[in-house]
Design a protein around this motif. Structure first.
Motif, PDB file in Angstrom:
ATOM      1  N   GLY A 238       0.809  -1.219   0.000  1.00 55.48           N
ATOM      2  CA  GLY A 238       0.000   0.000   0.000  1.00 55.48           C
ATOM      3  C   GLY A 238       0.839   1.263   0.000  1.00 55.48           C
ATOM      4  O   GLY A 238       1.671   1.481  -0.872  1.00 55.48           O
ATOM      5  N   GLN A 239       0.593   2.124   0.987  1.00 52.55           N
ATOM      6  CA  GLN A 239       1.304   3.390   1.152  1.00 52.55           C
ATOM      7  C   GLN A 239       1.205   4.264  -0.102  1.00 52.55           C
ATOM      8  O   GLN A 239       2.165   4.904  -0.514  1.00 52.55           O
ATOM      9  CB  GLN A 239       2.770   3.158   1.533  1.00 52.55           C
ATOM     10  CG  GLN A 239       2.936   2.400   2.843  1.00 52.55           C
ATOM     11  CD  GLN A 239       4.390   2.126   3.178  1.00 52.55           C
ATOM     12  OE1 GLN A 239       5.090   2.999   3.657  1.00 52.55           O
ATOM     13  NE2 GLN A 239       4.830   0.909   2.920  1.00 52.55           N
ATOM     14  N   SER A 240       0.032   4.244  -0.696  1.00 53.92           N
ATOM     15  CA  SER A 240      -0.222   5.135  -1.824  1.00 53.92           C
ATOM     16  C   SER A 240      -0.096   6.580  -1.344  1.00 53.92           C
ATOM     17  O   SER A 240      -0.436   6.900  -0.203  1.00 53.92           O
ATOM     18  CB  SER A 240      -1.619   4.884  -2.382  1.00 53.92           C
ATOM     19  OG  SER A 240      -1.778   3.524  -2.737  1.00 53.92           O
ATOM     20  N   TYR A 241       0.385   7.459  -2.226  1.00 52.38           N
ATOM     21  CA  TYR A 241       0.609   8.827  -1.778  1.00 52.38           C
ATOM     22  C   TYR A 241       0.525   9.823  -2.917  1.00 52.38           C
ATOM     23  O   TYR A 241       0.650   9.478  -4.091  1.00 52.38           O
ATOM     24  CB  TYR A 241       1.971   8.959  -1.073  1.00 52.38           C
ATOM     25  CG  TYR A 241       3.181   8.654  -1.932  1.00 52.38           C
ATOM     26  CD1 TYR A 241       3.698   9.599  -2.831  1.00 52.38           C
ATOM     27  CD2 TYR A 241       3.849   7.433  -1.825  1.00 52.38           C
ATOM     28  CE1 TYR A 241       4.815   9.325  -3.602  1.00 52.38           C
ATOM     29  CE2 TYR A 241       4.972   7.151  -2.589  1.00 52.38           C
ATOM     30  CZ  TYR A 241       5.454   8.110  -3.472  1.00 52.38           C
ATOM     31  OH  TYR A 241       6.554   7.843  -4.245  1.00 52.38           O
ATOM     32  N   LEU A 242       0.339  11.088  -2.515  1.00 53.74           N
ATOM     33  CA  LEU A 242       0.450  12.234  -3.417  1.00 53.74           C
ATOM     34  C   LEU A 242       1.614  13.073  -2.939  1.00 53.74           C
ATOM     35  O   LEU A 242       1.711  13.403  -1.749  1.00 53.74           O
ATOM     36  CB  LEU A 242      -0.839  13.055  -3.400  1.00 53.74           C
ATOM     37  CG  LEU A 242      -0.852  14.297  -4.316  1.00 53.74           C
ATOM     38  CD1 LEU A 242      -0.838  13.878  -5.785  1.00 53.74           C
ATOM     39  CD2 LEU A 242      -2.075  15.172  -4.022  1.00 53.74           C
ATOM     40  N   VAL A 243       2.530  13.415  -3.856  1.00 55.03           N
ATOM     41  CA  VAL A 243       3.701  14.222  -3.522  1.00 55.03           C
ATOM     42  C   VAL A 243       3.696  15.473  -4.395  1.00 55.03           C
ATOM     43  O   VAL A 243       3.271  15.432  -5.555  1.00 55.03           O
ATOM     44  CB  VAL A 243       5.003  13.398  -3.700  1.00 55.03           C
ATOM     45  CG1 VAL A 243       5.204  12.987  -5.154  1.00 55.03           C
ATOM     46  CG2 VAL A 243       6.216  14.153  -3.181  1.00 55.03           C
ATOM     47  N   ASN A 248       7.351  17.229  -1.093  1.00 54.95           N
ATOM     48  CA  ASN A 248       6.622  17.036   0.161  1.00 54.95           C
ATOM     49  C   ASN A 248       5.462  16.066  -0.049  1.00 54.95           C
ATOM     50  O   ASN A 248       4.743  16.157  -1.039  1.00 54.95           O
ATOM     51  CB  ASN A 248       6.056  18.374   0.661  1.00 54.95           C
ATOM     52  CG  ASN A 248       7.142  19.389   0.924  1.00 54.95           C
ATOM     53  OD1 ASN A 248       8.121  19.108   1.599  1.00 54.95           O
ATOM     54  ND2 ASN A 248       6.976  20.593   0.378  1.00 54.95           N
ATOM     55  N   PHE A 249       5.271  15.154   0.911  1.00 57.06           N
ATOM     56  CA  PHE A 249       4.144  14.224   0.848  1.00 57.06           C
ATOM     57  C   PHE A 249       2.882  14.944   1.301  1.00 57.06           C
ATOM     58  O   PHE A 249       2.770  15.378   2.440  1.00 57.06           O
ATOM     59  CB  PHE A 249       4.419  12.992   1.712  1.00 57.06           C
ATOM     60  CG  PHE A 249       5.497  12.112   1.147  1.00 57.06           C
ATOM     61  CD1 PHE A 249       5.216  11.191   0.158  1.00 57.06           C
ATOM     62  CD2 PHE A 249       6.810  12.226   1.597  1.00 57.06           C
ATOM     63  CE1 PHE A 249       6.212  10.391  -0.386  1.00 57.06           C
ATOM     64  CE2 PHE A 249       7.814  11.431   1.064  1.00 57.06           C
ATOM     65  CZ  PHE A 249       7.517  10.519   0.064  1.00 57.06           C
ATOM     66  N   VAL A 250       1.933  15.073   0.382  1.00 58.10           N
ATOM     67  CA  VAL A 250       0.686  15.773   0.653  1.00 58.10           C
ATOM     68  C   VAL A 250      -0.298  14.858   1.374  1.00 58.10           C
ATOM     69  O   VAL A 250      -1.028  15.285   2.270  1.00 58.10           O
ATOM     70  CB  VAL A 250       0.069  16.277  -0.669  1.00 58.10           C
ATOM     71  CG1 VAL A 250      -1.285  16.933  -0.433  1.00 58.10           C
ATOM     72  CG2 VAL A 250       1.027  17.236  -1.363  1.00 58.10           C
ATOM     73  N   ALA A 251      -0.330  13.581   0.985  1.00 55.41           N
ATOM     74  CA  ALA A 251      -1.232  12.595   1.588  1.00 55.41           C
ATOM     75  C   ALA A 251      -0.598  11.224   1.447  1.00 55.41           C
ATOM     76  O   ALA A 251       0.084  10.947   0.460  1.00 55.41           O
ATOM     77  CB  ALA A 251      -2.602  12.629   0.908  1.00 55.41           C
ATOM     78  N   MET A 252      -0.818  10.361   2.439  1.00 48.84           N
ATOM     79  CA  MET A 252      -0.196   9.029   2.444  1.00 48.84           C
ATOM     80  C   MET A 252      -1.192   8.000   2.970  1.00 48.84           C
ATOM     81  O   MET A 252      -1.868   8.228   3.981  1.00 48.84           O
ATOM     82  CB  MET A 252       1.046   9.044   3.329  1.00 48.84           C
ATOM     83  CG  MET A 252       1.704   7.684   3.547  1.00 48.84           C
ATOM     84  SD  MET A 252       2.627   7.095   2.113  1.00 48.84           S
ATOM     85  CE  MET A 252       4.001   8.260   2.121  1.00 48.84           C
ATOM     86  N   GLU A 259      -8.362   1.588   1.074  1.00 45.00           N
ATOM     87  CA  GLU A 259      -8.406   2.985   1.486  1.00 45.00           C
ATOM     88  C   GLU A 259      -8.530   3.905   0.272  1.00 45.00           C
ATOM     89  O   GLU A 259      -8.007   3.615  -0.799  1.00 45.00           O
ATOM     90  CB  GLU A 259      -7.121   3.315   2.255  1.00 45.00           C
ATOM     91  CG  GLU A 259      -7.134   4.635   2.986  1.00 45.00           C
ATOM     92  CD  GLU A 259      -5.918   4.798   3.895  1.00 45.00           C
ATOM     93  OE1 GLU A 259      -5.791   5.881   4.474  1.00 45.00           O
ATOM     94  OE2 GLU A 259      -5.106   3.859   4.005  1.00 45.00           O
ATOM     95  N   VAL A 260      -9.234   5.014   0.491  1.00 42.44           N
ATOM     96  CA  VAL A 260      -9.264   6.113  -0.469  1.00 42.44           C
ATOM     97  C   VAL A 260      -8.419   7.238   0.113  1.00 42.44           C
ATOM     98  O   VAL A 260      -8.738   7.785   1.165  1.00 42.44           O
ATOM     99  CB  VAL A 260     -10.705   6.592  -0.717  1.00 42.44           C
ATOM    100  CG1 VAL A 260     -10.689   7.836  -1.603  1.00 42.44           C
ATOM    101  CG2 VAL A 260     -11.536   5.492  -1.357  1.00 42.44           C
ATOM    102  N   ILE A 261      -7.327   7.557  -0.559  1.00 40.68           N
ATOM    103  CA  ILE A 261      -6.421   8.613  -0.095  1.00 40.68           C
ATOM    104  C   ILE A 261      -6.754   9.884  -0.860  1.00 40.68           C
ATOM    105  O   ILE A 261      -6.796   9.884  -2.091  1.00 40.68           O
ATOM    106  CB  ILE A 261      -4.942   8.214  -0.316  1.00 40.68           C
ATOM    107  CG1 ILE A 261      -4.596   6.963   0.494  1.00 40.68           C
ATOM    108  CG2 ILE A 261      -4.001   9.348   0.038  1.00 40.68           C
ATOM    109  CD1 ILE A 261      -4.744   5.670  -0.267  1.00 40.68           C
ATOM    110  N   ILE A 262      -6.983  10.973  -0.126  1.00 41.20           N
ATOM    111  CA  ILE A 262      -7.356  12.239  -0.731  1.00 41.20           C
ATOM    112  C   ILE A 262      -6.249  13.260  -0.504  1.00 41.20           C
ATOM    113  O   ILE A 262      -5.788  13.472   0.620  1.00 41.20           O
ATOM    114  CB  ILE A 262      -8.672  12.788  -0.145  1.00 41.20           C
ATOM    115  CG1 ILE A 262      -9.817  11.777  -0.333  1.00 41.20           C
ATOM    116  CG2 ILE A 262      -9.019  14.130  -0.784  1.00 41.20           C
ATOM    117  CD1 ILE A 262     -10.217  11.541  -1.761  1.00 41.20           C
ATOM    118  N   GLY A 263      -5.798  13.873  -1.587  1.00 41.20           N
ATOM    119  CA  GLY A 263      -4.819  14.952  -1.501  1.00 41.20           C
ATOM    120  C   GLY A 263      -5.196  16.053  -2.470  1.00 41.20           C
ATOM    121  O   GLY A 263      -6.011  15.846  -3.380  1.00 41.20           O
TER     122      GLY A 263
END
Length: 296
Positions: A238-243, A248-252, A259-263
């Motif tokens: 997992g550990q999906s992210y927006l950078v 900088n990691f905006v969301a992780m 999971e739904v990750i929102i950034g």
């Protein structure tokens, strides 16, 4: 277009054993992801990306012709059409990674891009195809058994909310395509993946932030979670992210949960970073000619 755009990254487990028929996998996974896309919309997402070949297990761990039956035409296959209807209903952009069949028996690892009005904008075919064994049980990333290398270049799609580029999984190890996407104006690049703990996990949070910084755009990395039988070769972490373009990691996301990750993308930052660093101004393409001629 507004300067701020919310991105939804969907990571999910595959909860049907790989010994089950292909259609069982597809039905269960599609039903799950329809729910998760709706959840992303409820959380404000405007651009939503699913994980690599989202509608089943990562079957490339074995070499079995059974999985050819998972492939569909794009855009005329049923899964693309279904998600076109959903995108139109919810007014969201969807990056839809599926197994593509062309003609009778030509196959690609592909992502269809669907705009917020439900229209099909085009597709990206994975360019770099791994083929390596892992362990002593015959398992590995046997992708050349299933996919031809992509032949559509590195397109950027002008969606309702942002200019979107796509990389797929193993592509992330190659900076050349990431640069081309930036040169073509991508504001966000999405990388749907299926990668397990071990060999390259330490690169997961290193390479893609570097692409974002070097090219001045946001990057969304998506990875599935859990283990998948009957192979059980490793944990999809997992550990999906927006950078962002500053690294900088905006969301992780978590390591082990659907999971739904929102950034949020801020286009002003893209302009500020590019104005500050001027990497595109200072590049020297006339000096890079030999790159494509050098052999390992």
């Amino acid at each position: 277009m507004a300067d701020n755009v919310k991105i939804g990254l969907i990571q999910a487990s595959n909860d049907v054993d790989g010994n089950q028929p292909v259609e069982v996998h597809k039905q269960r996974a599609i039903e799950k992801h329809l729910r998760l896309v709706r959840e992303a919309k409820e959380k404000g997402a405007q651009i939503i990306s699913l994980q690599e070949i989202f509608y089943g297990p990562y079957f490339c761990l074995e070499q079995n012709t059974k999985w050819y039956d998972a492939a569909e035409e794009i855009p005329n296959g049923p899964t693309t059409k279904l998600f076109q209807e959903l995108a139109k209903e919810l007014s969201v952009v969807i990056v839809l990674p599926i197994y593509e069949r062309v003609g009778i028996a030509t196959y690609y690892n592909t992502a269809a891009i669907i705009d917020a009005d439900g229209s099909y904008l085009g597709k990206y075919r994975k360019q770099h195809i791994p083929h390596v064994g892992v362990g002593n049980e015959g398992y590995g990333f046997w992708e050349k058994f299933y996919f031809k290398p992509g032949n559509l270049g590195y397109p950027v799609f002008d969606t309702a909310f942002a200019k979107v580029g796509v990389y797929i999984c193993y592509d992330r190890h190659f900076p050349e395509g990431a640069r081309i996407l930036g040169l073509k104006g991508a504001e966000i690049v999405l990388n749907p993946s299926a990668t397990v703990a071990g060999l390259s996990e330490y690169l997961w949070k290193l390479e893609q932030p570097a692409h974002a910084v070097a090219n001045g755009y946001y990057l969304g990395a998506i990875n599935r979670v859990g283990t998948e039988g009957p192979w059980n070769m490793g944990e999809f972490y997992g550990q999906s992210y927006l950078v962002d373009p500053r690294g900088n990691f905006v969301a992780m996301g978590s390591r082990d949960c659907d999971e739904v990750i929102i950034g949020e993308v801020n286009k002003k930052m893209i302009r500020e970073v590019r104005d500050t660093w001027q990497f595109y101004r200072d590049r020297r393409p006339e000096t890079y000619q030999e790159m494509s001629e050098l052999l390992p």
